[in-house]
Design a protein around this motif. Structure first.
Motif, PDB file in Angstrom:
ATOM      1  N   HIS A  74       0.782  -1.102  -0.150  1.00 25.37           N
ATOM      2  CA  HIS A  74      -0.043  -0.072   0.095  1.00 25.37           C
ATOM      3  C   HIS A  74       0.754   1.383  -0.065  1.00 25.37           C
ATOM      4  N   VAL A  75       1.771   1.107   0.709  1.00 25.32           N
ATOM      5  CA  VAL A  75       2.752   2.299   0.729  1.00 25.32           C
ATOM      6  C   VAL A  75       3.468   2.670  -0.595  1.00 25.32           C
ATOM      7  N   GLU A  76       3.731   1.436  -1.423  1.00 24.81           N
ATOM      8  CA  GLU A  76       4.272   1.724  -2.554  1.00 24.81           C
ATOM      9  C   GLU A  76       3.453   2.227  -3.793  1.00 24.81           C
ATOM     10  N   LEU A  77       2.174   1.262  -3.756  1.00 23.49           N
ATOM     11  CA  LEU A  77       1.387   1.680  -4.692  1.00 23.49           C
ATOM     12  C   LEU A  77       0.434   3.058  -4.661  1.00 23.49           C
ATOM     13  N   ASP A  78      -0.003   3.321  -3.421  1.00 25.07           N
ATOM     14  CA  ASP A  78      -0.679   4.369  -2.921  1.00 25.07           C
ATOM     15  C   ASP A  78      -0.073   5.727  -3.144  1.00 25.07           C
ATOM     16  N   GLY A  79       1.378   5.639  -2.794  1.00 24.78           N
ATOM     17  CA  GLY A  79       2.267   6.687  -2.701  1.00 24.78           C
ATOM     18  C   GLY A  79       2.899   7.057  -4.182  1.00 24.78           C
ATOM     19  N   ASP A  80       3.180   5.902  -4.872  1.00 23.17           N
ATOM     20  CA  ASP A  80       3.826   6.283  -6.139  1.00 23.17           C
ATOM     21  C   ASP A  80       2.637   6.422  -7.448  1.00 23.17           C
ATOM     22  N   GLU A  81       1.549   5.550  -7.378  1.00 22.86           N
ATOM     23  CA  GLU A  81       0.853   5.420  -8.371  1.00 22.86           C
ATOM     24  C   GLU A  81      -0.563   5.869  -8.127  1.00 22.86           C
ATOM     25  N   HIS A  82      -1.075   4.756  -7.124  1.00 26.32           N
ATOM     26  CA  HIS A  82      -2.617   5.025  -7.119  1.00 26.32           C
ATOM     27  C   HIS A  82      -3.051   6.427  -6.466  1.00 26.32           C
ATOM     28  N   GLY A  83      -2.234   7.024  -5.404  1.00 33.95           N
ATOM     29  CA  GLY A  83      -2.784   8.241  -4.840  1.00 33.95           C
ATOM     30  C   GLY A  83      -2.677   9.483  -5.756  1.00 33.95           C
ATOM     31  N   PRO A  84      -1.652   9.658  -6.472  1.00 34.58           N
ATOM     32  CA  PRO A  84      -1.679  10.629  -7.588  1.00 34.58           C
ATOM     33  C   PRO A  84      -2.659  10.493  -8.662  1.00 34.58           C
ATOM     34  N   ALA A  85      -3.115   9.277  -9.265  1.00 36.72           N
ATOM     35  CA  ALA A  85      -3.675   9.245 -10.034  1.00 36.72           C
ATOM     36  C   ALA A  85      -5.227   9.462  -9.524  1.00 36.72           C
ATOM     37  N   SER A  86      -5.450   9.074  -8.206  1.00 36.26           N
ATOM     38  CA  SER A  86      -6.899   9.334  -7.598  1.00 36.26           C
ATOM     39  C   SER A  86      -7.134  10.723  -7.681  1.00 36.26           C
ATOM     40  N   LEU A  87      -5.977  11.522  -7.159  1.00 32.11           N
ATOM     41  CA  LEU A  87      -6.338  12.840  -7.279  1.00 32.11           C
ATOM     42  C   LEU A  87      -6.690  13.590  -8.334  1.00 32.11           C
ATOM     43  N   ARG A  88      -6.008  12.971  -9.641  1.00 32.93           N
ATOM     44  CA  ARG A  88      -6.604  13.468 -10.879  1.00 32.93           C
ATOM     45  C   ARG A  88      -7.777  13.269 -11.329  1.00 32.93           C
ATOM     46  N   MET A  89      -8.191  12.097 -10.752  1.00 37.47           N
ATOM     47  CA  MET A  89      -9.599  11.403 -11.066  1.00 37.47           C
ATOM     48  C   MET A  89     -10.500  12.385 -10.069  1.00 37.47           C
ATOM     49  N   LEU A  90     -10.296  12.549  -8.919  1.00 45.89           N
ATOM     50  CA  LEU A  90     -11.301  13.318  -8.183  1.00 45.89           C
ATOM     51  C   LEU A  90     -11.433  14.643  -8.455  1.00 45.89           C
ATOM     52  N   GLU A  91     -10.456  15.317  -8.930  1.00 43.63           N
ATOM     53  CA  GLU A  91     -10.189  16.840  -9.608  1.00 43.63           C
ATOM     54  C   GLU A  91     -11.258  16.855 -10.605  1.00 43.63           C
ATOM     55  N   GLY A  92     -11.166  15.912 -11.539  1.00 37.46           N
ATOM     56  CA  GLY A  92     -12.075  15.844 -12.834  1.00 37.46           C
ATOM     57  C   GLY A  92     -13.492  15.538 -12.401  1.00 37.46           C
ATOM     58  N   ILE A  93     -14.013  14.731 -11.648  1.00 39.06           N
ATOM     59  CA  ILE A  93     -15.099  14.528 -11.073  1.00 39.06           C
ATOM     60  C   ILE A  93     -15.740  15.745 -10.247  1.00 39.06           C
ATOM     61  N   LEU A  94     -15.178  16.494  -9.678  1.00 34.68           N
ATOM     62  CA  LEU A  94     -15.628  17.693  -8.820  1.00 34.68           C
ATOM     63  C   LEU A  94     -15.828  18.853  -9.761  1.00 34.68           C
ATOM     64  N   GLY A  95     -14.921  19.007 -10.804  1.00 32.77           N
ATOM     65  CA  GLY A  95     -15.030  19.990 -11.665  1.00 32.77           C
ATOM     66  C   GLY A  95     -15.166  21.210 -11.010  1.00 32.77           C
ATOM     67  N   THR A  96     -16.302  22.144 -11.793  1.00 30.22           N
ATOM     68  CA  THR A  96     -16.661  23.464 -11.177  1.00 30.22           C
ATOM     69  C   THR A  96     -17.898  23.512 -10.135  1.00 30.22           C
ATOM     70  N   ASP A  97     -18.257  22.376  -9.832  1.00 35.61           N
ATOM     71  CA  ASP A  97     -19.711  22.251  -9.147  1.00 35.61           C
ATOM     72  C   ASP A  97     -19.563  22.402  -7.780  1.00 35.61           C
ATOM     73  N   SER A  98     -19.849  23.599  -7.034  1.00 27.27           N
ATOM     74  CA  SER A  98     -19.770  23.808  -5.731  1.00 27.27           C
ATOM     75  C   SER A  98     -20.231  22.949  -5.053  1.00 27.27           C
TER      76      SER A  98
END
Length: 306
Positions: free
Chosen positions: A244-268
């Motif tokens: 989990h340290v390896e996958l979430d820190g190096d791959e999954h975490g950054p990818a998930s943040l990009r995904m979340l930002e796209g999902i939320l968009g500009t919708d308050s």
């Protein structure tokens, strides 16, 4: 356009009436974290601002005393018997996210963002069928269950819980009748309310900011020296934490943040829901850690910690 959105401090967009299964377990302490408990008047509408607003809770988790308390095998076994329920509902939260972002029905039709589909499917691939250093393919839940066997942790409640689910029993009834530890049961209840909401902003935020982003910093404190201190009993648990340290820190975490930002968009409203769900997820984890620490500190771990 302002970078922030003003929201009400009253009920969030997810009220109790929309929760479906509104109660899991007995009406006693500890209780699940409220999803309508918003503490700031201005919800940031950018990822950096949202993470800054949640930083105090995140810091409490990362600096928690529990990690320093988990030294001997008996303490690790008690920890694992509770934490396994968080491992299980992590998978349920991830599959809920996959359900909202991809087509999991037949006949198949294209659904949502192709970039988001790829991210969540890669997450599922690694979490549900990871390739381990010894060449085996296992879900991280199954890997953790193996670790419990090495530790001598009590796996009866989680096994009974899964058996009840496999027979078609609902989560509420199954987790109560399985004898799940009360702190683990309360943690699952909070997560399950988020899952039952079917709110993509809530599910994605709880998964990304409540799990993927914070897990590497939590688990890195547990993994250090664990296999060396207990080579015969904690090697598989150390492997679970390390993956989990390896996958979430190096791959999954950054990818998930990009995904979340796209999902939320500009919708308050979506940013508000994301804050509410993440805050609930972090508070639920803190309650789980606090409960475990109290139980570990009690004489002979008396009273079940509740």
């Amino acid at each position: 356009m302002s970078d922030n959105a003003t929201v009400s401090l009253g009920e969030s967009s997810l009220g109790e009436s929309s929760l479906g299964e509104s109660s899991l377990g007995e009406s006693r302490s500890p209780t699940p974290v409220s999803l309508s408990d918003t503490r700031i008047e201005v919800i940031p509408r950018d990822l950096a601002g949202l993470m800054a607003a949640l930083a105090p809770l995140r810091r409490q988790l990362v600096e928690h005393e529990l990690y320093r308390r988990l030294v001997d095998v008996d303490d690790l076994a008690l920890f694992a018997s509770h934490h396994i329920f968080a491992v299980w509902d992590f998978m349920s939260l991830l599959k809920a996210l996959q359900r909202e972002l991809t087509c999991v029905d037949v006949p198949w039709v294209p659904k949502g963002s192709s970039a988001a589909r790829r991210i969540v499917n890669e997450l599922v691939l690694a979490e549900e069928s990871d390739k381990l250093p010894d060449g085996r393919i296992l879900s991280h839940f199954e890997l953790y269950r193996e670790a419990m066997g090495e530790l001598g942790a009590d796996g009866g409640p989680i096994d009974d819980f899964l058996a009840r689910l496999a027979r078609g029993q609902g989560v509420s009834e199954a987790i109560t009748q399985s004898g799940a530890p009360c702190h683990g049961r309360s943690f699952v209840q909070t997560t399950w309310r988020i899952v039952k909401s079917r709110s993509l902003p809530m599910i994605a935020a709880a998964f990304t900011l409540g799990r993927e982003d914070v897990i590497p910093d939590m688990f890195s404190q547990l993994v250090a020296g664990l296999a060396q201190r207990h080579p015969a009993r904690a090697r598989t648990l150390a492997l679970y934490f390390q993956r989990h340290v390896e996958l979430d820190g190096d791959e999954h975490g950054p990818a998930s943040l990009r995904m979340l930002e796209g999902i939320l968009g500009t919708d308050s409203a979506a940013w508000s829901d994301a804050y509410t769900a993440t805050r609930a997820a972090l508070k639920a984890r803190l309650a789980l850690w606090d409960g475990l620490l109290a139980q570990l500190s009690a004489p002979a771990n008396a009273g079940g910690g509740c």
